[in-house]
Scaffold this motif. Structure first.
Motif, short mmCIF file in Angstrom:
data_model
loop_
_atom_site.label_atom_id
_atom_site.label_comp_id
_atom_site.label_asym_id
_atom_site.label_seq_id
_atom_site.Cartn_x
_atom_site.Cartn_y
_atom_site.Cartn_z
N ASP A 1 0.86 -1.33 -0.01
CA ASP A 1 -0.12 -0.13 0.09
C ASP A 1 0.88 1.48 0.06
N GLU A 2 2.17 1.23 -0.48
CA GLU A 2 3.05 2.41 -0.54
C GLU A 2 2.61 3.21 -1.57
N HIS A 3 1.53 3.62 -1.65
CA HIS A 3 1.23 4.81 -2.79
C HIS A 3 1.86 5.86 -2.61
N HIS A 4 1.94 6.81 -3.39
CA HIS A 4 2.37 8.18 -3.44
C HIS A 4 1.44 9.14 -3.99
N PHE A 5 0.95 10.28 -3.26
CA PHE A 5 -0.09 11.13 -3.69
C PHE A 5 0.50 12.61 -4.14
N PRO A 6 -0.29 13.27 -4.83
CA PRO A 6 0.17 14.83 -5.27
C PRO A 6 0.85 15.50 -4.11
N HIS A 7 0.37 15.39 -2.73
CA HIS A 7 0.90 16.00 -1.84
C HIS A 7 2.26 15.48 -1.56
N ASP A 8 2.56 14.42 -1.66
CA ASP A 8 4.01 13.82 -1.51
C ASP A 8 5.14 14.57 -2.56
N PRO B 1 0.17 7.57 9.82
CA PRO B 1 1.02 6.05 9.60
C PRO B 1 2.21 6.44 8.69
N ILE B 2 3.17 5.27 8.85
CA ILE B 2 4.18 4.96 7.47
C ILE B 2 3.64 4.23 6.63
N ARG B 3 3.94 4.56 5.49
CA ARG B 3 3.51 3.84 4.49
C ARG B 3 4.42 2.58 3.78
N TRP B 4 5.66 3.00 4.09
CA TRP B 4 6.57 2.24 3.40
C TRP B 4 6.68 0.86 4.34
N ARG B 5 7.62 -0.06 3.82
CA ARG B 5 7.74 -1.57 4.59
C ARG B 5 8.39 -1.46 5.93
N GLN B 6 7.66 -1.77 6.98
CA GLN B 6 7.95 -1.85 8.34
C GLN B 6 9.09 -3.32 8.56
N TRP B 7 9.90 -3.25 8.86
CA TRP B 7 10.88 -4.37 9.17
C TRP B 7 11.48 -4.50 10.46
N ALA B 8 11.25 -3.68 11.51
CA ALA B 8 11.31 -3.83 12.96
C ALA B 8 10.52 -2.93 13.84
N PRO B 9 10.50 -2.90 14.95
CA PRO B 9 9.28 -1.93 15.82
C PRO B 9 10.16 -0.72 15.88
N ALA B 10 11.25 -0.66 16.29
CA ALA B 10 12.03 0.73 16.65
C ALA B 10 12.14 1.78 15.62
N PRO B 11 12.38 1.14 14.49
CA PRO B 11 12.40 2.19 13.15
C PRO B 11 10.95 2.66 12.91
N ALA B 12 10.10 1.72 13.06
CA ALA B 12 8.80 2.31 12.57
C ALA B 12 8.30 3.46 13.60
#
Length: 314
Positions: A237-244, A280-291
């Motif tokens: 669901d890592e879409h990008h939108f005009p505001h990005d 929310p963050i939309r990119w891939r989450q790989w560990a709790p602390a970075p997210a």
């Protein structure tokens, strides 16, 4: 004393506002740096505490490390950390002086043979890193790392020998973009919005905007996200939108989208605020602390974008 079972009083209007809810989220979850940044942007805070908090991430080589960019862990300086640090200094009006001179010396020391920046230097090896960030022995120069840094330095009228070749690299990279992806386009916009040659920047932005629409890199209708492909390697669901792409009305990327498309995009951004007050963050989450560490930054940027377009966030 209230009777047992009586309905609670409704919260004060302030407690229901997006800004108040975001503030509570920041105090609950953010690192000191993002707490100070929130206070600067929205609570009339001073830039001095932001600089002090940022110093905790600075290394003796003039670069920045210590997971300033949360997806790269460990103490070593990296171009992506250092680019993030310059963004913080720019946001509080402190992107200049001896501090930035030291940063430019670091950038010179880690540049590739063509004078530009790799995303990740080999020193990251041995420390935790997001699995979607490759660490190689001889990394190539990338617009993703170089464009935002060059743009920030030009916007703040910083002149250093490193900038000349790095600027040439950015022009060549931007003007030769063909098949691209959203983060690379965002880096190109960060460069073009502050490049000194404004007619050339306008021409390059016009071409890039056509590419974005032709390749459907921006989701123009948030109610029909399945109609927009996600770039290879991105989260589902890592879409990008005009505001990005156009984070303020002054960005060259604003001309890529109609008023209706931008309104839908900003409506979607405002509605993304979650129950806990953060975005929310939309990119891939790989560990709790970075997210956890990334969400306050995403929240601050969402609020800044909404405010830039005159949306009420207080």
């Amino acid at each position: 004393m209230a009777e047992t079972g009586a309905s609670p009083l409704p919260p004060a209007p302030q407690a229901r506002s997006p800004l108040f809810r975001a503030e509570q989220f920041v105090w609950l979850t953010a690192r000191v740096l993002e707490q100070r940044l929130f206070a600067y942007h929205f609570l009339n805070g001073s830039p001095d505490p932001v600089e002090v908090a940022l110093d905790a991430y600075r290394n003796e080589d003039g670069g920045y490390g210590h997971a300033l960019e949360p997806d790269l862990r460990g103490p070593v300086s990296q171009p992506l950390h250092t680019g993030r640090a310059l963004g913080v200094l720019d946001a509080v009006g402190r992107c200049g002086g001896q501090r930035v001179e030291r940063v430019c010396r670091y950038l010179t020391s880690v540049s590739t043979v063509d004078g530009a920046l790799p995303a990740i230097s080999p020193g990251q090896r041995g420390y935790p890193v997001a699995p979607f960030v490759p660490v190689v022995e001889d990394p190539p120069a990338e617009l993703l790392a170089t464009g935002p840094v060059v743009g920030l330095l030009h916007r703040n009228e910083v002149w250093h020998a490193w900038l000349f070749r790095a600027t040439d690299f950015c022009w060549q990279a931007v003007e030769s973009l063909d098949k691209s992806h959203p983060y690379e386009v965002e880096a190109a916009v960060a460069f073009l919005d502050s490049a000194p040659d404004r007619p050339r920047a306008q021409a390059a932005a016009d071409r890039l905007g056509r590419l974005v629409r032709e390749q459907r890199l921006a989701a123009l209708d948030p109610d029909r996200l399945d109609a927009y492909p996600v770039a290879p390697g991105y989260a589902p669901d890592e879409h990008h939108f005009p505001h990005d792409f156009a984070r303020s009305p002054q960005s060259l990327a604003r001309a890529w989208f109609t008023d209706e498309e931008m309104t839908r995009s900003l409506d979607f951004l405002a509605a993304e605020q979650q129950e806990d007050g953060g975005w929310p963050i939309r990119w891939r989450q790989w560990a709790p602390a970075p997210a956890l560490e990334a969400r306050p930054t995403v929240t601050i940027e969402a609020l800044r974008t909404l405010r830039a377009y005159g949306r009420f966030v207080g």
